[in-house]
Scaffold this active site. Structure first.
Site, mmCIF file in Angstrom:
data_model
loop_
_atom_site.group_PDB
_atom_site.id
_atom_site.type_symbol
_atom_site.label_atom_id
_atom_site.label_comp_id
_atom_site.label_asym_id
_atom_site.label_seq_id
_atom_site.Cartn_x
_atom_site.Cartn_y
_atom_site.Cartn_z
ATOM 1 N N HIS A 120 -30.078 -1.529 17.531
ATOM 2 C CA HIS A 120 -31.006 -1.858 16.316
ATOM 3 C C HIS A 120 -32.238 -2.357 16.445
ATOM 4 C CE1 HIS A 120 -30.867 -2.992 12.296
ATOM 5 N NE2 HIS A 120 -31.679 -3.965 12.526
ATOM 6 N N TYR B 271 -34.725 -8.127 1.098
ATOM 7 C CA TYR B 271 -33.392 -8.008 0.674
ATOM 8 C C TYR B 271 -32.367 -9.034 1.202
ATOM 9 C CZ TYR B 271 -32.877 -4.923 4.651
ATOM 10 O OH TYR B 271 -32.825 -4.184 5.937
#
Length: 230
Positions: free
Chosen positions: A155, A132
């Site tokens: 993250h 994506y």
């Protein structure tokens, strides 16, 4: 699992998606066989200059039937070899429905690369590939570098808890409609979903402006893909 813009350029990578005109399936079987063989021969002839990995998207989205993951040292080779594929007899029935390209660059977040970050270099591909494009908010670039580093550390830590999932991250800022293109290789879609849910619970998620469309792809040989098409 990082997303900044600086560092050394290693390569150009393209993900090009094709949609087949349904009228091709109404061609005689011998014509379809000839078209497939010509396309495969052309693809093989270009692989020394532009290596490619092939994936089926048949039935997973209405706007694409298969995808080629291609890499080169420059955009010119990507264009020329794609042109060769599209000028085959099968190519006359193919539409490029999506195309994403970006630069493979080193992250500036100071994290040592691991096997998870080498999806582009691995000759062995996982069963599934999820791709994506995404774009950060304006506010992301206006907060301090230290604050961004802290959020990215979180993250990255989450990503490292799923060592069987590898990633490729491309930088497309200023080159396309999105800023980054990310792809994940996995043998388990359920585990990948777990990773996505966990990443969406991190602070950095507040600064994601857009991360669609999403493409789920199945790793298959070019021969098998064309047989599935008809």
């Amino acid at each position: 699992m990082s997303d900044d813009r600086n560092g050394t350029v290693d390569n150009c990578v393209q993900f090009v998606f094709f949609r087949l005109d349904a009228s091709w399936r109404r061609q005689p079987a011998d014509a379809r066989a000839r078209h497939k063989e010509e396309f495969l021969t052309t693809l093989r002839a270009t692989e020394d200059e532009v290596p490619a990995h092939s994936y089926s998207t048949l039935g997973l989205r209405a706007d694409t039937d298969f995808m080629l993951w291609r890499s080169s040292s420059g955009l010119e080779a990507l264009e020329e070899t794609l042109g060769a594929l599209l000028t085959t007899e099968l190519g006359a029935y193919l539409e490029v429905s999506h195309s994403f390209f970006g630069l493979l660059r080193r992250s500036t977040y100071g994290q040592a690369r691991t096997g998870q970050d080498h999806a582009e270099e691995s000759p062995e591909k996982a069963r599934y590939f999820v791709l994506y494009p995404f774009t950060k908010t304006i506010e992301w670039y206006l907060i301090s570098r230290e604050a961004r580093q802290g959020m990215m550390n979180e993250h990255i830590r989450v990503g490292r808890t799923h060592p069987d999932i590898s990633q490729i991250l491309l930088y497309s800022t200023g080159l396309g409609d999105q800023e980054f293109i990310v792809g994940y290789e996995t043998d388990s879609l359920a585990e990948f979903q777990d990773l996505v849910v966990e990443l969406r619970s991190t602070e950095a998620r507040r600064h994601t402006l857009r991360d669609t469309p999403i493409f789920t792809c199945v790793q298959r040989s070019p021969e098998r893909i064309l047989d599935l098409l008809g």
